[in-house]
Design a protein around this motif. Structure first.
Motif, PDB file in Angstrom:
ATOM      1  N   ASN A 175       0.833  -1.195   0.000  1.00  0.00           N
ATOM      2  CA  ASN A 175       0.000   0.000   0.000  1.00  0.00           C
ATOM      3  C   ASN A 175       0.870   1.249   0.000  1.00  0.00           C
ATOM      4  N   PRO A 176       0.381   2.310  -0.640  1.00  0.00           N
ATOM      5  CA  PRO A 176       1.153   3.558  -0.596  1.00  0.00           C
ATOM      6  C   PRO A 176       1.175   4.117   0.828  1.00  0.00           C
ATOM      7  N   LEU A 177       2.255   4.816   1.146  1.00  0.00           N
ATOM      8  CA  LEU A 177       2.382   5.420   2.474  1.00  0.00           C
ATOM      9  C   LEU A 177       1.449   6.618   2.590  1.00  0.00           C
ATOM     10  N   PRO A 178       0.975   6.911   3.805  1.00  0.00           N
ATOM     11  CA  PRO A 178       0.208   8.143   3.992  1.00  0.00           C
ATOM     12  C   PRO A 178       1.139   9.341   3.849  1.00  0.00           C
ATOM     13  N   ASP A 179       0.565  10.503   3.613  1.00  0.00           N
ATOM     14  CA  ASP A 179       1.342  11.738   3.526  1.00  0.00           C
ATOM     15  C   ASP A 179       1.883  12.064   4.920  1.00  0.00           C
ATOM     16  N   LEU A 180       3.194  12.083   5.074  1.00  0.00           N
ATOM     17  CA  LEU A 180       3.823  12.348   6.371  1.00  0.00           C
ATOM     18  C   LEU A 180       4.207  13.816   6.543  1.00  0.00           C
TER      19      LEU A 180
ATOM     20  N   ARG B  37      11.434   9.780  11.003  1.00  0.00           N
ATOM     21  CA  ARG B  37      10.704   9.539   9.757  1.00  0.00           C
ATOM     22  C   ARG B  37      11.009   8.131   9.194  1.00  0.00           C
TER      23      ARG B  37
ATOM     24  N   ILE C  46       8.409   5.027   8.616  1.00  0.00           N
ATOM     25  CA  ILE C  46       8.224   4.401   7.303  1.00  0.00           C
ATOM     26  C   ILE C  46       8.441   2.895   7.392  1.00  0.00           C
ATOM     27  N   GLU C  47       9.484   2.472   8.094  1.00  0.00           N
ATOM     28  CA  GLU C  47       9.737   1.038   8.276  1.00  0.00           C
ATOM     29  C   GLU C  47       8.555   0.367   8.967  1.00  0.00           C
TER      30      GLU C  47
ATOM     31  N   LEU D 188       5.386   1.401   8.997  1.00  0.00           N
ATOM     32  CA  LEU D 188       4.254   1.379   8.064  1.00  0.00           C
ATOM     33  C   LEU D 188       4.422   0.283   7.011  1.00  0.00           C
ATOM     34  N   GLN D 189       5.631   0.092   6.531  1.00  0.00           N
ATOM     35  CA  GLN D 189       5.868  -0.891   5.482  1.00  0.00           C
ATOM     36  C   GLN D 189       5.908  -2.326   5.996  1.00  0.00           C
TER      37      GLN D 189
END
Length: 130
Positions: free
Chosen positions: A2-7, A38, A42-43, A45-46
């Motif tokens: 899935n694409p990451l949300p806007d951080l 950050r 990201i890690e 979330l992924q």
């Protein structure tokens, strides 16, 4: 993936960190507070597993990498100011390095901080002798 949300709206400290509170997703129990940058966010979330930034060691800290007591991510939220994260997790084992279910076991009482829970596991069994 899935694409990451806007951080971009998140407010990190001048050191590039943001506080992250881990809460058991099904009971609401507050387990711990740690810091993320950050890259660790990201890690997380992924991978779907909590990854924090260790200020003392100055490196990524994947929760449970030593103990096996990992946190599976169910959801990640931010507060109205976007300066704190709430990680709804499914905690495997204990969350605290003291062997307790959560890190918030010291309660303010007149003149002292009183431990209100006992370890569920000996920390030496988790991390070995110091």
């Amino acid at each position: 993936m899935n694409p990451l949300p806007d951080l971009s709206g998140l407010k990190f400290t001048s050191n590039g960190l943001i506080p992250a509170i881990a809460q058991q997703f099904d009971t609401g129990e507050v387990l711990m507070m740690a810091w993320m940058n950050r890259e660790s966010l990201i890690e997380t979330l992924q991978s779907g597993v909590a990854c924090y930034w260790s200020r003392s060691r100055q490196k990524f800290w994947k929760k449970g990498e030593t103990s096996g007591h990992i946190q599976h991510i169910k959801a990640i939220r931010t507060d109205c100011d976007q300066d704190t994260l709430l990680l709804l997790v499914d905690q495997v084992g204990v969350a605290c390095h003291t062997g307790r279910r959560n890190c918030f076991f010291l309660e303010a009482t007149p003149g002292t901080w009183k431990a209100i829970s006992v370890p569920e596991i000996d920390p030496h069994q988790i991390y070995g002798p110091k």
